[in-house]
Design a protein around this motif. Structure first.
Motif, mmCIF file in Angstrom:
data_model
loop_
_atom_site.group_PDB
_atom_site.id
_atom_site.type_symbol
_atom_site.label_atom_id
_atom_site.label_comp_id
_atom_site.label_asym_id
_atom_site.label_seq_id
_atom_site.Cartn_x
_atom_site.Cartn_y
_atom_site.Cartn_z
ATOM 1 N N ASP A 1 26.627 49.438 32.816
ATOM 2 C CA ASP A 1 26.530 49.193 34.250
ATOM 3 C C ASP A 1 26.404 47.704 34.547
ATOM 4 O O ASP A 1 27.023 47.186 35.480
ATOM 5 C CB ASP A 1 25.326 49.932 34.835
ATOM 6 N N GLN B 1 31.341 41.836 35.934
ATOM 7 C CA GLN B 1 32.790 41.702 35.862
ATOM 8 C C GLN B 1 33.437 42.025 37.198
ATOM 9 O O GLN B 1 34.379 41.348 37.622
ATOM 10 C CB GLN B 1 33.345 42.599 34.758
ATOM 11 N N THR B 2 32.941 43.052 37.878
ATOM 12 C CA THR B 2 33.516 43.460 39.154
ATOM 13 C C THR B 2 33.228 42.447 40.248
ATOM 14 O O THR B 2 34.116 42.065 41.016
ATOM 15 C CB THR B 2 32.974 44.840 39.574
ATOM 16 N N GLU B 3 31.980 42.001 40.337
ATOM 17 C CA GLU B 3 31.570 41.148 41.443
ATOM 18 C C GLU B 3 31.870 39.669 41.221
ATOM 19 O O GLU B 3 32.119 38.936 42.172
ATOM 20 C CB GLU B 3 30.064 41.324 41.705
ATOM 21 N N ARG C 1 28.026 42.143 48.923
ATOM 22 C CA ARG C 1 27.974 41.138 47.860
ATOM 23 C C ARG C 1 27.605 39.773 48.419
ATOM 24 O O ARG C 1 26.817 39.044 47.819
ATOM 25 C CB ARG C 1 29.316 41.061 47.140
ATOM 26 N N ARG D 1 29.731 45.946 33.911
ATOM 27 C CA ARG D 1 30.690 46.296 34.965
ATOM 28 C C ARG D 1 30.359 45.566 36.259
ATOM 29 O O ARG D 1 31.254 45.098 36.964
ATOM 30 C CB ARG D 1 30.684 47.807 35.180
ATOM 31 N N TYR D 2 29.066 45.474 36.567
ATOM 32 C CA TYR D 2 28.659 44.797 37.805
ATOM 33 C C TYR D 2 29.095 43.333 37.792
ATOM 34 O O TYR D 2 29.721 42.851 38.742
ATOM 35 C CB TYR D 2 27.140 44.884 37.982
ATOM 36 N N GLU E 1 32.156 44.036 50.316
ATOM 37 C CA GLU E 1 32.300 42.586 50.238
ATOM 38 C C GLU E 1 31.176 41.882 50.986
ATOM 39 O O GLU E 1 30.602 40.895 50.507
ATOM 40 C CB GLU E 1 33.652 42.178 50.825
ATOM 41 N N HIS F 1 31.574 37.934 32.221
ATOM 42 C CA HIS F 1 30.930 38.898 31.317
ATOM 43 C C HIS F 1 29.536 38.389 30.988
ATOM 44 O O HIS F 1 29.367 37.198 30.662
ATOM 45 C CB HIS F 1 31.747 39.059 30.034
ATOM 46 N N ARG G 1 33.703 38.418 38.136
ATOM 47 C CA ARG G 1 34.749 38.179 37.132
ATOM 48 C C ARG G 1 34.209 37.434 35.908
ATOM 49 O O ARG G 1 34.896 36.606 35.317
ATOM 50 C CB ARG G 1 35.922 37.389 37.731
#
Length: 257
Positions: A175, A181-183, A105, A178-179, A102, A187, A185
């Protein structure tokens, strides 16, 4: 460019999001060159390790995990504004970055904002279109192309056979998705994140740079307009009559009866 430079200079950054093999990285390089702006892009892992105060192996692992956004911007900013750089990155940062995702990021976000604060930068990378999404003085661009066009590009640029190129494209696209979306939210294919989405299936890269420059100049012209004067309806008169596909609710209900 000379006639447009006055307004373009008011813009602080361009973010470039791209599908792998679409030519987005090369477009960003040419754009930065045409503008005379700094390109915030790829840097070698050994420089990342030196700046973050970690081993080269650890920097490489993190670079792969987050696709290098932090390291690229940090290293690029050394040449942009040494006076600003220490305010964004200090000696205590590396330990926190590599022990808490966290905090890592947050450091990425802080460095993106730092590059923006310096200004006149072209940022290639993951999340910048979200981090700076509310800024009207930033142009957000997405570069795409069909897989069939991207495979030959990667084969030629990276010396891979067709199977390896296709696999690399699919892996990198996954990748990146995913990055974001993960970090964040979001697309990367969400067109609402961008001012301009360009397909390089037919357009050559220099023509795409021309389009970006035009969009940059046009967005700069509207920087000082109040919010109520923005949007597709600004300055348009109402329809002279009712649109043909607009019917009262009772008429739609009767159709279903």
């Amino acid at each position: 460019m000379s006639g447009e430079s006055g307004s373009i200079d008011q813009m602080r950054a361009v973010t470039i999001s791209r599908e792998y093999g679409s030519g987005g990285g090369e477009i960003a390089r040419r754009l930065a060159e045409r503008l005379g702006w700094h390109l915030v892009d790829h840097e070698v892992v050994v420089q990342v390790a030196r700046e973050l105060g970690v081993s080269e192996e650890e920097a490489a692992a993190r670079d792969e995990h987050v696709e290098g956004l932090l390291s690229r911007i940090l290293t690029s900013m050394q040449g942009i504004a040494p006076a600003v750089y220490p305010a964004i990155y200090d000696e205590s940062t590396p330990v926190a970055l590599f022990t808490n995702p966290e905090e890592y990021r947050e450091a990425v976000n802080r460095v993106i904002r730092g590059a923006f604060a310096v200004g006149h930068v072209v940022i290639v990378g993951r999340g910048a279109q979200v981090v700076l999404g509310e800024r009207r003085d930033v142009l957000h661009v997405r570069i795409v192309a069909s897989l069939e066009r991207r495979v030959p590009y990667v084969m030629r640029r990276e010396g891979l056979d067709e199977h390896a190129a296709r696999s690399r494209i699919q892996s990198k696209d996954h990748d990146r998705e995913r990055y974001l979306q993960t970090e964040y939210r979001r697309h990367p294919a969400d067109a609402h994140l961008y001012d301009l989405v360009v397909n390089t299936d037919v357009l050559d890269l220099d023509s795409v740079v021309d389009l970006i420059l035009l969009a940059l100049e046009r967005k700069a012209r509207r920087l000082h307009l109040p919010e109520q004067e923005l949007g597709p309806g600004a300055g348009l008169a109402p329809y002279s009559g009712r649109p043909g596909d607009l019917r009262p609710p009772y008429e739609r209900a009767s159709d279903k009866a």
